[in-house]
Design a protein around this motif. Structure first.
Motif, short mmCIF file in Angstrom:
data_model
loop_
_atom_site.label_atom_id
_atom_site.label_comp_id
_atom_site.label_asym_id
_atom_site.label_seq_id
_atom_site.Cartn_x
_atom_site.Cartn_y
_atom_site.Cartn_z
N GLY A 275 0.65 -1.33 -0.04
CA GLY A 275 0.08 0.29 -0.11
C GLY A 275 0.67 1.22 0.09
O GLY A 275 0.04 2.75 -0.06
N LEU A 276 2.52 1.12 0.27
CA LEU A 276 3.47 2.45 0.29
C LEU A 276 3.66 2.20 -0.89
O LEU A 276 4.82 3.07 -0.80
N VAL A 277 3.67 1.63 -2.45
CA VAL A 277 4.33 1.97 -3.36
C VAL A 277 3.25 2.21 -4.57
O VAL A 277 2.32 1.37 -4.65
N GLU A 278 3.23 2.83 -5.38
CA GLU A 278 3.30 3.39 -6.59
C GLU A 278 3.53 2.11 -8.09
O GLU A 278 4.55 1.75 -8.45
N ALA A 279 2.81 1.87 -8.45
CA ALA A 279 2.97 1.21 -9.71
C ALA A 279 4.17 1.41 -10.80
O ALA A 279 5.10 1.09 -11.52
N GLY A 280 3.55 3.09 -11.37
CA GLY A 280 4.07 3.73 -11.92
C GLY A 280 5.60 4.27 -11.13
O GLY A 280 6.47 5.04 -12.26
N ASP A 281 6.14 4.02 -10.22
CA ASP A 281 6.54 5.18 -9.45
C ASP A 281 7.92 4.20 -10.23
O ASP A 281 9.02 3.59 -10.53
N ALA A 282 8.57 5.60 -10.74
CA ALA A 282 10.30 5.33 -11.86
C ALA A 282 11.38 4.73 -10.80
O ALA A 282 12.52 4.76 -11.81
N ARG A 283 10.97 5.72 -9.26
CA ARG A 283 12.20 4.87 -8.46
C ARG A 283 12.65 3.24 -8.37
O ARG A 283 12.94 2.98 -8.51
N LEU A 284 11.73 2.06 -8.91
CA LEU A 284 11.29 0.97 -8.58
C LEU A 284 12.52 0.58 -9.58
O LEU A 284 13.56 -0.04 -9.52
N ASN A 285 12.16 1.12 -11.26
CA ASN A 285 13.21 1.16 -11.63
C ASN A 285 14.63 1.13 -11.97
O ASN A 285 15.57 0.91 -13.05
N PHE A 286 14.82 2.59 -10.99
CA PHE A 286 16.06 3.01 -11.08
C PHE A 286 17.12 2.37 -9.70
O PHE A 286 18.30 2.02 -10.28
N PHE A 287 16.24 1.81 -9.18
CA PHE A 287 16.88 0.84 -8.02
C PHE A 287 16.90 -0.42 -8.35
O PHE A 287 18.24 -1.32 -7.84
#
Length: 441
Positions: A275-287
């Motif tokens: 619930g604290l993460v959004e699927a479109g967050d570009a930081r997911l692919n950064f890290f």
């Protein structure tokens, strides 16, 4: 490099390790008195202290609390890492990773104290170099105190070669860290550091005043000094990056632990609840990257960001931490909710141009605009923006996230942290009668 190696050996022999005095004699090298009583020695000690913190210090600050807060998962068969992974009361007082965090922060503290004590007399005739050395010593002593404060309830704020260092509560320690930083800022305001100091010690990638103010903001926030935290955060130039640089001879310590030694892997979604993460967050692919592997029912990712190349730099602080500190200070200080929202959205909507390359590229916040909801959003953004910066354990406590159980081992994976504070290392307790009682959890 040869001079620096000799210097680090000497410093290791003369500063505090677990409040014990270790004595090594190198008949071919300079004595500790020769190093600490020369201009060249003090400048070299600044470089050596920075390197020590950047390598062994950063490794300890990121991997131990990062495992405790579920950012990393221990995947090796080494007992110390399995103990850290289990957490709770299964984390013993002889755990090597906890001892590493403790001893490395005290090691840096001892180096910094040598700079602070020797610079006034050795550099008396060179005010510009003296101010830089004193400020650098104060900064790194404050950073070592702050590192201990993230993980321990009490700790020394002055090393003691006799092995009987006294302990202070973490709030008192953080107050001392802020005092040191205030003194550092005053020193360089009175006398700008010399060109030689800037070139040899800061090396063009470490903005001293910005780092001092960033840590002033961080530690004042940890203390609940919201106005002071906001003032310090506003003083940081967010367009400037300060980083620890690495080489193949002095490699990125997290790359070594994750990519080379394979002791840890990154959990998916920054280790945060869904619930604290959004699927479109570009930081997911950064890290984080595929392939995803499943270990004991948990999805683990390949670590990227600042940790996938042996020479990759690690930020001394992430610039957007200051925006999130501003938002939190405004909210906790009962300031204007829209002002806090402006800072949050500056982090959320950043699509390019971040000095260290972290861009969320999310839409503006669209949830309820209340103090509690916005504080939760600050925690959520900190979890992504400050992934593996060694800050999540402090954040988890400060934001009142669910505490781990005291009687269950291993701690269930739906808990966000497996300890509140670490026990004191046996190496400290066995030599120091002042060591306090261990926390329950």
């Amino acid at each position: 490099m040869k001079k620096l190696s000799i210097l680090l050996m000497l410093c290791s022999a003369t500063v505090l390790f677990n409040s014990c005095k270790l004595e090594y004699v190198n008949p071919n090298g300079p004595t500790d008195e020769e190093v600490l009583n020369s201009r060249e020695g003090l400048i070299s000690l600044c470089v050596g202290m920075k390197l020590t913190y950047a390598t062994s210090g950063m490794q300890a600050l990121i991997t131990a609390p990062g495992t405790t807060t579920r950012e990393l998962k221990g995947v090796t068969t080494f007992t110390n890492i399995l103990e850290l992974e289990a957490g709770g009361t299964a984390l013993p007082t002889f755990n090597g990773n906890v001892n590493g965090l403790w001893s490395n922060m005290l090691r840096v503290m001892g180096m910094a104290e040598n700079l602070i004590s020797k610079a006034p007399s050795v550099l008396e005739a060179d005010a510009a170099t003296k101010s830089g050395v004193l400020a650098f010593g104060n900064l790194f002593k404050a950073m070592s105190i702050g590192g201990l404060a993230t993980a321990f309830e009490q700790f020394p704020i002055q090393t003691n070669v006799a092995g009987t260092a006294t302990f202070v509560p973490r709030a008192e320690g953080l107050e001392e860290a802020v005092r040191l930083l205030d003194e550092a800022a005053a020193a360089i305001a009175a006398n700008a550091p010399s060109a030689e100091f800037n070139s040899r010690v800061l090396a063009g990638d470490f903005s001293l005043l910005n780092v001092i103010n960033a840590y002033r903001a961080r530690y004042n926030m940890m203390l609940g000094n919201y106005s002071a935290a906001l003032t310090a955060a506003n003083a940081v130039d967010l367009s400037v990056a300060s980083v620890f640089r690495y080489t193949e001879q002095n490699p990125n310590p997290i790359y070594n632990q994750v990519q080379v030694a394979s002791n840890f892997k990154a959990r998916e979604n920054f280790g945060l609840p869904a619930g604290l993460v959004e699927a479109g967050d570009a930081r997911l692919n950064f890290f984080l990257a595929d392939p995803t592997v499943v270990v004991n029912g948990e999805n683990l990712k390949t670590l990227k960001g600042f940790f996938d190349v042996i020479t990759e730099s690690i930020p001394v602080y992430v610039p957007d931490e200051l925006r999130l500190i501003k938002a939190e200070a405004i909210l906790r200080g009962n300031g204007n909710l829209n002002d806090a929202l402006t800072e949050i959205n500056a982090v959320r909507t950043q699509a390019a141009g971040d000095p260290v390359g972290i861009n969320a590229n999310l839409p503006a916040y669209s949830g309820p605009i209340t103090k509690d909801d916005l504080l939760l959003e600050v925690y959520k953004q900190r979890g992504a923006e400050l992934f593996l910066q060694g800050l999540r354990l402090e954040d988890s406590r400060r934001f009142g996230r669910p505490a781990p159980p005291t009687n269950v081992n291993p701690v269930p994976v739906d808990y966000e942290r497996t300890r509140n504070f670490y026990p004191y290392p046996d190496q400290e307790r066995l030599s120091n009668p002042n060591t306090p009682q261990d926390p329950v959890i």
